[in-house]
Design an enzyme around this catalytic site. Structure first.
Site, PDB file in Angstrom:
ATOM      1  N   PHE A 236       0.805  -1.231   0.000  1.00  0.00           N
ATOM      2  CA  PHE A 236       0.000   0.000   0.000  1.00  0.00           C
ATOM      3  C   PHE A 236       0.833   1.273   0.000  1.00  0.00           C
ATOM      4  CE2 PHE A 236      -2.122  -3.338   2.616  1.00  0.00           C
ATOM      5  CZ  PHE A 236      -3.031  -3.746   1.654  1.00  0.00           C
ATOM      6  N   GLY A 462      -0.322  -7.742  -4.799  1.00  0.00           N
ATOM      7  CA  GLY A 462      -1.610  -8.305  -4.386  1.00  0.00           C
ATOM      8  C   GLY A 462      -2.745  -7.757  -5.231  1.00  0.00           C
ATOM      9  N   THR A 463      -2.394  -6.876  -6.155  1.00  0.00           N
ATOM     10  CA  THR A 463      -3.403  -6.194  -6.958  1.00  0.00           C
ATOM     11  C   THR A 463      -3.937  -7.062  -8.086  1.00  0.00           C
ATOM     12  OG1 THR A 463      -1.460  -5.253  -8.029  1.00  0.00           O
ATOM     13  CG2 THR A 463      -2.626  -3.849  -6.501  1.00  0.00           C
ATOM     14  N   ARG A 622     -10.702   1.343 -19.340  1.00  0.00           N
ATOM     15  CA  ARG A 622     -11.046  -0.054 -19.611  1.00  0.00           C
ATOM     16  C   ARG A 622     -10.744  -0.930 -18.389  1.00  0.00           C
ATOM     17  NH1 ARG A 622      -8.681  -3.725 -24.514  1.00  0.00           N
ATOM     18  NH2 ARG A 622     -10.006  -2.361 -25.730  1.00  0.00           N
ATOM     19  N   GLN A 632     -10.178  -4.820  -5.927  1.00  0.00           N
ATOM     20  CA  GLN A 632      -9.402  -3.602  -5.652  1.00  0.00           C
ATOM     21  C   GLN A 632     -10.281  -2.505  -5.051  1.00  0.00           C
ATOM     22  OE1 GLN A 632      -5.916  -2.610  -6.163  1.00  0.00           O
ATOM     23  NE2 GLN A 632      -6.154  -4.764  -5.716  1.00  0.00           N
ATOM     24  N   LYS A 695      -6.682   2.901 -17.223  1.00  0.00           N
ATOM     25  CA  LYS A 695      -6.346   4.020 -16.336  1.00  0.00           C
ATOM     26  C   LYS A 695      -5.870   3.616 -14.934  1.00  0.00           C
ATOM     27  CE  LYS A 695      -9.227   7.829 -17.882  1.00  0.00           C
ATOM     28  NZ  LYS A 695     -10.430   8.557 -17.403  1.00  0.00           N
ATOM     29  N   GLY A 698      -5.881   0.847  -8.550  1.00  0.00           N
ATOM     30  CA  GLY A 698      -5.381   0.499  -7.212  1.00  0.00           C
ATOM     31  C   GLY A 698      -5.738   1.506  -6.139  1.00  0.00           C
ATOM     32  N   GLU A 699      -5.959   2.747  -6.534  1.00  0.00           N
ATOM     33  CA  GLU A 699      -6.123   3.775  -5.507  1.00  0.00           C
ATOM     34  C   GLU A 699      -7.467   4.488  -5.513  1.00  0.00           C
ATOM     35  OE1 GLU A 699      -1.829   5.299  -4.580  1.00  0.00           O
ATOM     36  OE2 GLU A 699      -1.917   4.827  -6.692  1.00  0.00           O
TER      37      GLU A 699
HETATM   38 MO1  MOS Z   1       0.925   3.331  -3.817  1.00  0.00          MO
HETATM   39  S1  MOS Z   1       0.658   4.529  -2.165  1.00  0.00           S
HETATM   40  O1  MOS Z   1       1.812   4.346  -4.902  1.00  0.00           O
HETATM   41  O2  MOS Z   1       1.736   1.931  -3.374  1.00  0.00           O
END
Ligand code: MOS
Length: 733
Positions: A236, A462-463, A622, A632, A695, A698-699
């Site tokens: 993370f 883990g993503t 996409r 995620q 795009k 993950g965040e």
């Molecule tokens: Mo993320 S906070 O760039 O692993």
């Protein structure tokens, strides 16, 4: 080319993970392995006067106690300690000298034949300190906060426009320090082969970053240090920079000339980086019709005494809302703590929280539905740079999210909605993140027997990187999923940036396409020289790979089997490695967006808050795999619940020490805290951002969630809590 892209296949590494076959950094082993225990500083600031390790050395099985006094040679200049993502300043050097910069700093490493022996012996090392006064409280340090870099340019005269606005909102918001708390502790296993070569299994988001860093500190040749990280149990952002355990493990391997494993304890994980605490003042001025005249966003974030970590803290409002004027200010406050660092959606998680709470407060002042306010301020351009978006389907996120949530049934009056003894509140917020991509290299080796190996030094934190790489490669090469083998997390593989910033899916997927093009061209050249080749006049752009064949797009019968072409070319396998870069046309802003709707139920007597429903509608280009993508976003939403209601690193400012350095007292959401979460992906075709239109995800899932919950808590109770986490004591006081 889309048989697998976009389908919800299960994780290709899922079986290995749930059966324990997947090995993590602290699980690799070697004969004659020495085990280490880290000893950390009990004071926040000062010097080590004396280290007495005589008692520890008497314990049977103890091999060595390493300190700054007896360690092997390390580099003596800051440059050597600067990793790829280091902020400005002078990086921390573990076990370097007698200086103490923060409580929890590593000051000795005890090495023994077993981990238990090392840990026991570490308790016998006696340290004398010369203590100096410290500051760990951001509210004490804020007077000395300083501006480092100018944020985005102001637009117009925000102060004047604010003063003249029909309706004004002005408030201060606080987000405390939070820690990443990944499931897997930081660990490094260094294999010593006797020939001067090191194999380092490390928990990291960037094996090549660690490799360069270790070579720099110890003056080693790059071919002598191989860093591997095949699996990562969550990071993370805490693993973007190399962590100190890898330095200690290499240091010890050199001192002992044997293999060493260092595993941090859960408590020691709180001596690494953290999400910086943030004090924010937001001023919004609006016309009675809900259009914005002024946005002013001032922020103070925290860093250490020795480095200047910060991100784009205050300018997210310009990405979200049309406002006639805007002004931003950002200052850093130094504390006697380790350097703060990136943590999932760094700066957006915290600053969009404050912005989106402020927008809710403005909506109340305007007597306007908070969703309607956001629509009235909707922006089709990045206000700061004036650029249009490569794609932005946030409007559809609002619409579909509201529909799924049944937002139209909301009674705008606080405390008006009830469910038995509980007050019900509904809140909304917007999320925004960047759609980034980075230069990356991908290797593909295609064998005549129809198997392909795809290699890249990226991590999979883990993503789902293993999985989406498999899908993209299968489509590019026209092979079934089980004919694709992914190699990643190894510094000897083709170049990759650290896995962060939500940029790897876009980068590595387009990278596979680039290298796949080179493979296809090579195959075509072989096929064209075959006698009577049906592809003799074909151009590379005319052909595609499907079902083990090189086929002409204008007629499936015009094809050659890949195996025949390679046999004709006299090769068993072909290998290509290409680097992909992403040209920015400079004419577009690239962002992902979300609309988050939250329902809370609050016990009126006790103030206990339950987040009973969340709908997150996400527009992120996409979607490669709806299953891993959903997971995620769900992870981000769960973390957003933690940000709103649970998470806070508590420091005893007298000792300058973290008090809740464990996951019993540092609260994160558990199963009982997580109820309905609905994830909606809103279609977004983006032909500008990159060829595949990806795009990153993950965040974006965490951004806006805490604000939607905070706004729901206000709606339920009529009470506005502006300092996180929103705990019951703040609600009923
Ligand atoms: Mo993320 S906070 O760039 O692993």
């Amino acid at each position: 080319m889309t048989a697998y892209i976009g389908t919800a296949i299960s994780r290709v590494d899922g079986h290995d993970k749930v059966t324990g076959a997947a090995k993590y950094a602290g699980e690799f082993t070697a004969s004659n392995l020495a085990y280490a225990s880290v000893l950390t500083s009990a004071i926040a600031k000062g010097r080590i006067v004396r280290i007495d390790s005589r008692e520890a050395m008497k314990v049977t099985g103890v091999v060595a106690v390493l300190t700054h006094e007896n360690r092997p040679v390390m580099a003596d200049n800051d440059e050597a300690y600067k990793d790829d993502v280091a902020p400005g300043g002078s990086p921390f050097r573990p076990l370097y000298d007698d200086r103490i910069h923060f409580s929890g700093q590593p000051i000795a490493l005890v090495l023994a034949e077993t981990s238990e022996t090392a840990r026991f012996a570490a308790s016998l090392v006696h340290i004398d300190y010369d203590e100096e006064p410290h500051v760990t409280d951001v509210y004490r340090a804020r007077e000395d906060a300083f501006a480092l870099e100018a944020p985005a340019k102001p637009r117009g005269d925000a102060a004047k426009a604010f003063a003249a606005a029909d309706v004004r909102h002005d408030a201060e918001y606080y987000v405390p320090i939070e820690h990443h708390n990944p499931m897997e502790p930081y660990a490094s296993t260094v294999l010593w082969d006797g020939g001067g070569k090191l194999t380092v299994y490390d928990k990291t988001q960037g094996v090549q970053n660690v490799q360069r860093y270790i070579c720099g500190i110890f003056g080693l040749k790059s071919e002598d240090v191989r860093v591997l990280s095949p699996f990562v149990g969550g990071a993370f952002g805490s693993g973007l920079r190399p962590q100190y355990q890898v330095v200690l493990a290499v240091l010890a391997a050199q001192a002992l000339e044997r293999s060493v494993r260092v595993v941090l304890t859960r408590q020691q994980m709180y001596g690494l980086g953290y999400r910086p605490a943030m004090i924010q003042r937001i001023r919004l001025g609006a016309k009675a019709d809900g259009t914005l005249d002024a946005i002013t966003h001032d922020a103070i974030t925290v860093t250490s005494q020795y480095e200047d970590f910060h991100r784009n803290e205050t300018t997210w409002s310009g990405l979200l809302y049309t406002s006639a004027t805007a002004a931003y200010a950002h200052e850093l406050a130094r504390l006697d703590l380790a350097t703060s660092c990136d943590m999932r959606a760094p700066s957006a998680t915290t600053s969009v929280h404050a912005l989106e709470c402020a927008m809710d407060e403005l909506a109340v002042a305007l007597k306007l539905d908070p969703l309607e306010l956001r629509l009235r301020c909707y922006s089709d351009r990045d206000q700061n740079g004036g650029l249009p978006y490569s794609s932005k389907n946030l409007r559809e996120c609002y619409r579909r999210g509201a529909e799924a949530f049944a937002w139209h049934k909301r009674d705008p009056v606080p405390r008006a909605m009830r469910d038995g003894g509980e007050l019900v509140g509904w809140g909304v917020a917007t999320g925004v993140w960047e759609a980034l991509q980075m230069p990356i290299s991908v290797g593909i080796t295609l064998s005549a027997n129809g198997h392909a190996e795809i290699s890249c030094a990226t991590s999979d934190i883990g993503t789902g990187t293993y999985t989406i790489m498999t899908q993209v490669a299968a489509d590019v090469l026209g092979l079934p999923l089980d004919s694709i083998h992914i190699r990643l997390g190894d510094s000897t593989l083709p170049q990759s940036p650290v896995e962060g910033g939500s940029w790897i899916a876009a980068s590595v997927s387009n990278g596979i396409v680039t290298t796949g093009d080179a493979i296809r061209e090579e195959l075509l050249r072989m096929a064209q020289t075959m006698p009577g080749s049906p592809l003799a006049d074909a151009q590379p752009g005319d052909i595609t790979l499907a079902d083990g064949m090189i086929v002409h797009k204008k007629g499936a019968r015009r094809g050659v089997s890949i195996a025949d072409a390679m046999r004709h070319g006299g090769v068993e396998r072909i290998a290509q490695e290409k680097t992909t870069t992403f040209a920015d046309d400079g004419a577009h802003a690239h962002n992902t967006h979300s609309a988050v709707f939250a329902e809370v139920k609050v016990d009126e007597q006790l103030g206990i808050i339950r987040v009973t429903r969340i709908v997150g509608a996400v527009a992120a280009g996409r979607i490669l795999n709806p299953k891993t993508a959903r997971s995620q976003i769900m992870g981000g939403v769960v973390w957003g619940i933690g940000v709103a209601l649970h998470e806070e690193t508590l420091i005893d400012h007298h000792f300058g020490r973290i008090m809740n350095a464990n996951i019993a007292e540092y609260h994160v959401p558990v199963n009982a805290d997580v109820h309905d979460i609905e994830v909606i992906f809103v279609d977004e075709q983006d032909d500008i951002v990159n060829p595949l239109g990806i795009k990153g995800l993950g965040e974006i899932g965490i951004v806006g969630v805490s604000a939607a919950i905070a706004n729901a808590v206000y709606h339920a109770t009529g009470k506005r809590v502006r300092d996180l986490p929103i705990t019951l004591d703040k609600l009923i006081s």
